[in-house]
Design an enzyme around this catalytic site. Sequence first.
Site: not given
Ligand code: ACO
Length: 387
Positions: A258, A314
């Site tokens: 998140h 989710d």
């Molecule tokens: N699985 C694997 N790696 C992840 C995940 C994940 N679910 N979430 C974050 N990371 C990793 C990213 O790959 C990234 O790695 P890097 O720095 O090596 O490139 C790092 O963590 C940072 O990711 P960001 O997207 O920049 O950061 P953030 O923490 O803001 O991400 C997000 C938030 C977009 C929700 C992410 O956790 C994600 O993609 N999760 C999966 C999709 C999801 O479940 N979305 C629903 C969110 S809740 C909602 O919107 C209702």
Amino acid sequence: METKNIGLRGIEVADTRISNIDGEKGKLIYRGFDILDLTKNSTFEETAYLLLYDNLPTKNQIDEFNAKLIEARYIPKQMQKNMGNWRKDADPMDMLQAFVSALAGYYDEEFSNKDASYEKAINLIAKVPTIIASWQRIRNGLDIVDPDSSLGHAANFLYMMTGEKPDPEVEKIFDVCLILHADHTFNASTFTARQVASTRAHMYSAASAAIGALSGELHGGANTEVMKMLLEIGEVEKAESWIKEKIKNNERIMGMGHAVYKTYDPRAQVLKELSRKLAEKTKDPWFEITEKVETITISEMKSKKSRDIYPNVDLYSASIYYMLKIPMDLNTPIFAISRVVGWAAHIIEEKFAEAAPKPALYRPKAVYVGKYCGPQGCEYKTLDLRK
Ligand code: ACO
């Protein structure tokens, strides 16, 4: 020069009185009330009232609010007829976005004052479930089920979708799911709604834009993707190798992580228990597989990527909806049934905030990194001179 604020993480863009997240403590409040209290004691309708009007309603206020919601549940028959022209395999989020936008063509567009906007908000909150349930019936070649005024918001949606009144336990579980999804500060879809509203566009327009934002798999679309993942994994014994492989390949695990929470999302905690309870009843494997996905992702992300990651809203909602026999591609539209309350509250706040600093038209700055041919600009060559 380098862009400093990619994704606007941590940037404060407006004041809000609607909700707040404490990402360190894993706490979410709606208008000052802890979300956990609301799931124990409130209903979706009462929570919607709270989010819109900034107070828990009195008995008279909630009765009046419920009556307005019930009256507004119907959508124009012409709209349902138009839905029949859509491809039956069209994505329900695309359908929802189009028909929420189309509501503006059926109802008058008086948004110039706050009172009129509250009426539109009620119209929108009441009609979104009917649009989704109508589409579910139409795409399956079934007769449309009209709203039932004796049922609450949660039960009425399930009834319009299936033609059967849910038992009280299912109704309660679904109602709690709706409470949990109703608002979440400046998430991607709510910020979209506020951004559109900041141009003084009307409420249906802002809400339909928000639906587009919600549909993406990094936001609300994740719950559908979670269920696809659980089905692909299929059995609990396969979860570990499946997750390890994905993380090795730098793929994202849906339902995990998140942008704001640095600890367990409080909504995921409640949903986890609901999923556990349902699975005990149905004997489905989905809770157990989800829990395994959670533990393996946490440990793999920590050991292989040195990153702390937790379930988001989710992760466990997917298995709940599946065990309630809701079609998988309705997971995200159901999110919209609830989140439309937050969008409406934020749209009203964006437009009618009384205290300074008042919101302004959103207009961030971009860092230009494109072609540069010197201070005079690039030479324009006519078509015949270009190679
Ligand atoms: N699985 C694997 N790696 C992840 C995940 C994940 N679910 N979430 C974050 N990371 C990793 C990213 O790959 C990234 O790695 P890097 O720095 O090596 O490139 C790092 O963590 C940072 O990711 P960001 O997207 O920049 O950061 P953030 O923490 O803001 O991400 C997000 C938030 C977009 C929700 C992410 O956790 C994600 O993609 N999760 C999966 C999709 C999801 O479940 N979305 C629903 C969110 S809740 C909602 O919107 C209702």
